[in-house]
Write a protein that holds these residues in place. Structure first.
Motif, PDB file in Angstrom:
ATOM      1  N   ASP C  37      -0.208   7.287  -7.325  1.00 26.40           N
ATOM      2  CA  ASP C  37       0.845   6.437  -7.896  1.00 26.40           C
ATOM      3  C   ASP C  37       1.026   5.150  -7.098  1.00 26.40           C
ATOM      4  N   VAL C  38       0.798   4.033  -7.761  1.00 31.58           N
ATOM      5  CA  VAL C  38       0.972   2.744  -7.094  1.00 31.58           C
ATOM      6  C   VAL C  38       2.465   2.433  -7.010  1.00 31.58           C
ATOM      7  N   VAL C  39       2.913   2.008  -5.826  1.00 27.54           N
ATOM      8  CA  VAL C  39       4.335   1.711  -5.667  1.00 27.54           C
ATOM      9  C   VAL C  39       4.613   0.229  -5.425  1.00 27.54           C
ATOM     10  N   PHE C  40       3.580  -0.515  -5.039  1.00 24.67           N
ATOM     11  CA  PHE C  40       3.832  -1.925  -4.711  1.00 24.67           C
ATOM     12  C   PHE C  40       2.517  -2.688  -4.678  1.00 24.67           C
ATOM     13  N   GLU C  60      -0.399  -0.754  -2.790  1.00 28.51           N
ATOM     14  CA  GLU C  60       0.112   0.373  -2.012  1.00 28.51           C
ATOM     15  C   GLU C  60       0.458   1.548  -2.907  1.00 28.51           C
ATOM     16  N   SER C  61       0.091   2.744  -2.448  1.00 23.06           N
ATOM     17  CA  SER C  61       0.653   3.952  -3.040  1.00 23.06           C
ATOM     18  C   SER C  61       1.541   4.568  -1.960  1.00 23.06           C
ATOM     19  N   VAL C  62       2.097   5.754  -2.239  1.00 17.82           N
ATOM     20  CA  VAL C  62       3.002   6.341  -1.255  1.00 17.82           C
ATOM     21  C   VAL C  62       2.272   6.589   0.066  1.00 17.82           C
ATOM     22  N   PRO C  87       5.102  -1.392 -11.058  1.00 20.31           N
ATOM     23  CA  PRO C  87       3.787  -1.162 -10.438  1.00 20.31           C
ATOM     24  C   PRO C  87       3.011  -0.047 -11.146  1.00 20.31           C
TER      25      PRO C  87
END
Lengths: 514, 450, 128
Positions: C37-40, C60-62, C87
């Motif tokens: 999961d992409v976060v940013f 970024e992912s977690v 994202p």
């Protein structure tokens, strides 16, 4: 084991007019308000109004959602969660230490200086390295101090070197530190046992060739300032070619930094000063049992070879010996030496996390040379006992005996779609803190278990039995493990949404709407 | 050894299970030439009673005082009993970093509350779960400002910043040839606006200013913010005495883009300078450049609220050499002390304590100025510290104070040659009128210099 | 699975020329799957120019962060600002609404790029 009731954020408990602190009577005239009008403190938006009862209950209830070392084995690999003796806490709370002011003249803090000097002399003997500073506040701060010593050494010889070599199995703090000290990081590939590869390594899937130590030294030679090597490494294996590595690096006048995070496997057994280490740090909160405190404070003393001593941070403690006369017992006084022209400067505002140093010296005095070595051996025996009991049920990363920790992977469980994360979370249901997971990065699905010397056979067996139960569960009810934990105060948390839409503080409901 | 579970029977059982004769057999991975083949040259183990005695004796070799009139970055305040009682719970002090949220909600929720309160004190939007101390917080703030500002390489530092913070900054900037650390001078005890304006340029990423500064003076952040922002730089407010947040407006509300410093005053004793509590609070827009751990809110599978470490991709264990900092261990337990302190104090407690500190310091100053050899230096607004010129001999003054178990203020000339003969005094809520009168009485008897 | 009108890098970026001298750049479906999961996303500023192979941002992912490199030289003319609040578009539709930046190509497309077939083969080898 956990408290079932919910404890709200303290801000929701605030009631106007409650007081948790009564102020003393003011025995001097009220303060004149000399502040410029715009610099007068206006509102507070979050500070709560509570009684002492509210606060005590809040933090007592919250504490019950934590797991501590006294709850049982805390098998976090690399973190060395050993017993925290209560004497150490008591001693660190002595008013003679806690009331002492860091700007007080040396003559008034002779006890503190003696403590610093004494702890340094223990660390000198333990590491075989003559230079010591206790100033760095944590392992990473120690690393930074150590790398700055390396930099100062090269500068003093007129050399500007730009590269630090770090194995891919190293802690993330190593490359982050090298970058903070202005260096470029070049990664050294490791072999499966985590030791540094001298030869080039070809990645079996991509076919990419990664240069080994020999090629890197040949290629980068005079650019290499030093290498940062964890020993024993993050797989719990002694870097058996350490002397060869340090000889090779010394031959090009590069220095060797040892990350001492795993020094608890070596005390009394081997000394870094004897195998070519120029500079290293120790984690007092790991090896010397100072409590982890939910993330700190720690302390990261740096020990170094003679040639790096001139560069140590200021001030340096000095012992002066006075002999009253013929035949009289010598007495000692201590002072800080600030006049160190080649020093890298200060790395902490004062003298480091002094209260942690008090605890570490207490630990040393309690254990003594024999107790320290016994602790080392017992930590190694305990890790190997776990290795023997769990092998077969879990895939061992390497077959040979390890030192103080043992690394498994989820290879066997993965066949049933049960992964390291599931195993870790299931341990919580069984009442244990999980081991370190997914580190070191070179081991896919790593579970890194470090029992420390504090566990007896009863505790080790109870933990191993639980791990074996989980291995059976992974066979029989694999799907169920994906839901673990189910008995903790909370189920698995959605870290993705937390990171996508970060909420990093509480705000008054009105403010949130605005 | 009382801390080891060793017994001959059990040791044998473990070794048999492993299948080795003795523990030595597990050390074969260490090459023989590298083994230590002697015992460490250190004393052998000792009983709890013996060690307690030895450590007590060491503590006793420190001089105790009835009162310390010395602040300078380490402040003696009253510590409520609830703090030591609570942090002594093993669930708090023995736990590790909350990497496994389901089993660490206590620490995580505490840190979320702590972050909230530091933001409240500073008037900013995001803060981390702590840095080591005041000096290193300045380093992290300055390096972060350079990242935020992009393509700017100069950090200006007011000479009013704690001299040891400036030393720590210099140490950490030395390896970065591309960065410049430039001092801005003082005028009348506060940052010299003209010098600041002369040194501001499009290369300046940030300006660090003490609030209050090391000399105790309240810097007018609002006045400094104008030119700093006009030059496109960030204003970093550095507070070494957190009680000032109960007296002075939050830096974030008077122009500071970042606030850092030392929060040891919130529930800690001076403890020879550590463990202390570094903090760094920033604007929301800059949060991705923040170093250190951050706790955020999250929901669990049943939609219940919990807390996790978040935005971790900034950190060393993921980003390695590209991380915002190398910090890993922080000052966890000290944040707990500070959080408990802030919750006990509440808004009225913090304001009240601050007011008492200001009152005591004003009274001390007024009484000292009654002495013939004390004089005003810079007449600036101050909080609980101030500078006076002393025409007598500091060594004689110090000697007289120590005789009576009082620790006098700081001989400022050691850090500021231009303040030779000046003393930095501090008073807090711990200083009773009686202590202040004793000090004045003692000073009145110090022989005048010849 | 991999659109034929786009070209690919070994680092799993795609570039899709729009025919007007500009092109969209993003990461491939394979890349987003590997990341989780992409976060940013951290993107450059409009107006910045990069050479082919230069790092222009991060995803970024977690648990991880990936540097992203420009497949072909050019100047950034538009950012996918939707990604700031969404994202997850990268996970949901990497080749569509999950694009990262639009560039004005400097000269011809980098000749070293892979076509869809060659890229699919690379992915098959890496994930075997």
């Amino acid at each position: 084991m956990f408290l079932r009731q919910r404890e709200p954020l303290i801000f929701e408990r605030s009631v106007p007019g409650k007081r948790g602190m009564d102020l003393p009577r003011l025995d001097v005239p009220e303060a004149q308000d000399t502040r410029p009008a715009h610099l007068r403190r206006s509102s507070f938006d979050a500070l709560p109004e509570l009684s002492e009862v509210d606060v005590i209950r809040h933090f007592t209830r919250l504490s019950k959602w934590n797991y501590g070392v006294d709850d049982g084995i805390y098998p976090l690999g690399s973190c060395t969660m050993k017993h925290n003796p209560r004497l150490n806490e008591k001693v660190a709370g002595l008013a003679g230490f806690t009331d002492s002011h860091p700007m007080a003249p040396d003559a008034l803090v002779q006890g503190n200086l003696e403590l610093v000097y004494t702890l340094q002399s223990w660390l000198q003997e333990i590491t075989g390295l003559p230079g010591v500073t206790l100033q760095p506040s944590a392992g990473a701060a120690g690393e930074l101090t150590g790398v700055m010593l390396i930099r100062a050494y090269h500068l003093s010889r007129g050399a500007q070197r730009r590269v630090i070599l770090i194995p891919d199995s190293g802690h993330g703090t190593n490359p982050a530190t090298a970058a903070m000290a202005g260096y470029d990081v070049v990664e050294m590939p490791s072999q499966p046992d985590g030791t540094i590869s001298f030869a080039d390594v070809t990645d079996p899937s991509s076919g990419k060739v990664r240069k080994g130590l020999l090629s890197l030294v040949a290629e980068l030679g005079p650019e290499i300032a030093g290498a940062m090597i964890t020993n024993p490494n993050t797989v719990g294996v002694f870097e058996y070619r350490f002397k060869e590595i340090s000889d090779l690096l010394h031959s090009i006048d590069a220095l060797v930094y040892m990350d001492g995070a795993n020094m608890n496997a070596l005390i009394g057994v081997a000394r870094p000063g004897d195998f070519g280490v120029d500079v290293m740090h120790l984690n007092l909160h790991k090896t010397f049992s100072t409590p982890h405190g939910g993330g700190g404070p720690g302390a990261g003393p740096v020990c170094c070879a003679e040639k790096l001593r001139p560069f140590l941070p200021v001030p340096v403690v000095v012992r002066d010996t006075v002999k009253a006369g013929e035949g009289a017992e010598p007495t000692h006084t201590y002072h800080w030496d600030w006049d160190r022209p080649q020093s890298i400067g200060k790395v902490h505002t004062f003298y480091g996390n002094f209260g942690i140093l008090v605890r570490a010296l207490t630990y040393c005095l309690s254990h003594g040379s024999d107790g320290l070595k016994a602790a080392t051996l017992r930590a190694i025996v305990n890790a190997n006992y776990i290795r023997v009991r769990l092998q077969g049920a879990y895939a061992l990363h390497i077959d040979s005996p390890s030192l103080h920790e043992v690394v498994f992977s989820d290879t066997l469980q993965a066949k049933r779609e049960v992964h390291t994360l599931d195993i870790a979370k299931r341990l919580i249901d069984h009442g244990y803190h999980p081991p370190t997971i997914y580190f070191p990065l070179i081991v896919p699905g790593a579970m890194m278990i470090e029992p420390t010397e504090s566990e007896d056979k009863y505790e080790l067996d109870a933990f191993c039995d639980t791990m074996l139960t989980i291995a059976r569960e992974a066979e029989e009810i694999p799907e169920a493990l994906h839901h673990a934990p189910i008995l903790a105060p909370l189920r698995r948390l959605d870290e993705t949404t937390a990171a996508r839409k970060p909420v990093l503080r509480w705000q008054k409901p009105a403010a949130v709407q605005a | 050894m009382r801390y080891l579970p060793s017994s001959p029977i059990e040791d044998r059982a473990l070794l048999d299970a492993i299948g080795v004769a003795d523990a030595e057999a597990l050390l074969t991975g260490i090459p023989e030439p590298l083994r230590l083949r002697r015992e460490l040259d250190l004393p052998t183990q000792s009983s709890e009673q013996e060690v307690a005695g030895q450590m007590q004796a060491m503590a006793n070799r420190n001089t105790r005082f009835c009162a310390q009139f010395l602040g300078a970055g380490a402040y003696d305040h009253f510590v409520p009993s609830a703090i030591d009682a609570l942090i002594s719970r093993q669930e708090w002090f023995t736990a590790y970093t909350p990497y496994q949220p389901e089993i660490s909600q206590g620490t995580l929720q505490h840190l979320f509350e702590y972050q909230t309160l530091i933001c409240d004190l500073t008037g900013l939007e995001v803060t981390n779960a702590s840095l080591y101390d005041g000096g290193t917080s300045c380093v992290e703030a300055a390096l972060m400002a350079v990242r935020v500002a992009k393509k700017r390489h100069t950090v200006l530092v007011s000479r009013g910043l704690h001299p040891l913070y400036r030393d720590v900054l210099a140490t950490n900037f030395a390896p970065h040839a591309e960065l410049n650390l430039v001092e801005v001078g003082l005028k009348d005890g506060v940052t010299d606006l003209a010098d600041l304006q002369a040194k501001l340029s499009s290369d300046v990423a940030a300006v660090l200013v003490g609030y209050p500064n090391f000399l105790g003076a309240v810097e007018d952040l609002a006045a400094l913010a104008g030119p700093i922002h006009a030059a496109g730089a960030l204003l970093v407010s550095v507070t070494q005495e957190a009680f000032a947040f109960g007296w002075l407006e939050a830096p974030g509300r008077v122009g500071a883009d970042m606030a850092c410093g030392e929060a040891m005053s919130l529930g800690n004793k001076p403890t020879y300078g550590g463990p202390f509590l570094g903090f760094l609070a920033v604007k929301d827009a800059h949060k991705r450049e923040l170093p250190g751990r951050l706790v955020g809110q999250a929901k669990d599978l049943q939609d219940r609220t919990g807390y996790v470490l978040t935005l971790t991709a900034r950190e060393q264990h993921i980003r390695r050499d590209k991380a915002t900092s190398n910090i890993c261990s922080n000052q966890g337990l000290v944040t707990l002390r500070a959080n408990i302190f802030m919750q006990l104090a509440g808004p009225e407690g913090l304001r009240g304590l601050a007011k008492q500190n200001a009152a005591k310091a004003q009274y001390l100053r007024q009484r000292l100025l009654g002495l013939p050899d004390m004089a005003v230096v810079d007449d600036q607004p101050f909080f609980n510290e101030f500078v006076l010129r002393y025409t007598g001999d500091y060594a004689a003054l110090e000697e007289a104070c120590l005789q009576e178990s009082l620790l006098p203020g700081l001989d400022l000339g050691r850090y500021y040659p231009e303040y030779q003969g000046c003393i930095l005094w501090c008073a807090t809520e711990l200083h009773t009128r009686q202590m202040i009168e004793s000090l004045v009485e003692i000073l009145a008897r110090v022989p005048a210099t010849v | 699975m991999y659109p034929a009108d786009a070209k690919y890098t070994k680092n799993h970026e795609f570039i899709r020329p729009l025919g007007d001298g500009t092109a969209l750049v993003g990461i491939t479906t394979y890349a987003q799957e590997a990341m989780g999961d992409v976060v940013f996303v951290d993107l450059p500023e409009v107006g910045e120019s990069f050479e082919a192979g230069a790092e222009f941002g991060t995803v970024e992912s977690v648990k991880t962060v990936a540097e992203i490199f420009l497949p072909s030289s050019g100047e950034v003319v538009e950012l996918n600002t939707e990604l700031e609040s969404h994202p997850e578009f990268i996970n949901e539709d990497a080749f569509g609404k999950g694009w990262l930046i639009k560039i004005r190509l400097a000269g011809d497309l980098n000749p070293e790029l892979l076509d869809a077939t060659a890229y699919a083969q690379l992915v098959a080898e890496e994930s075997h």
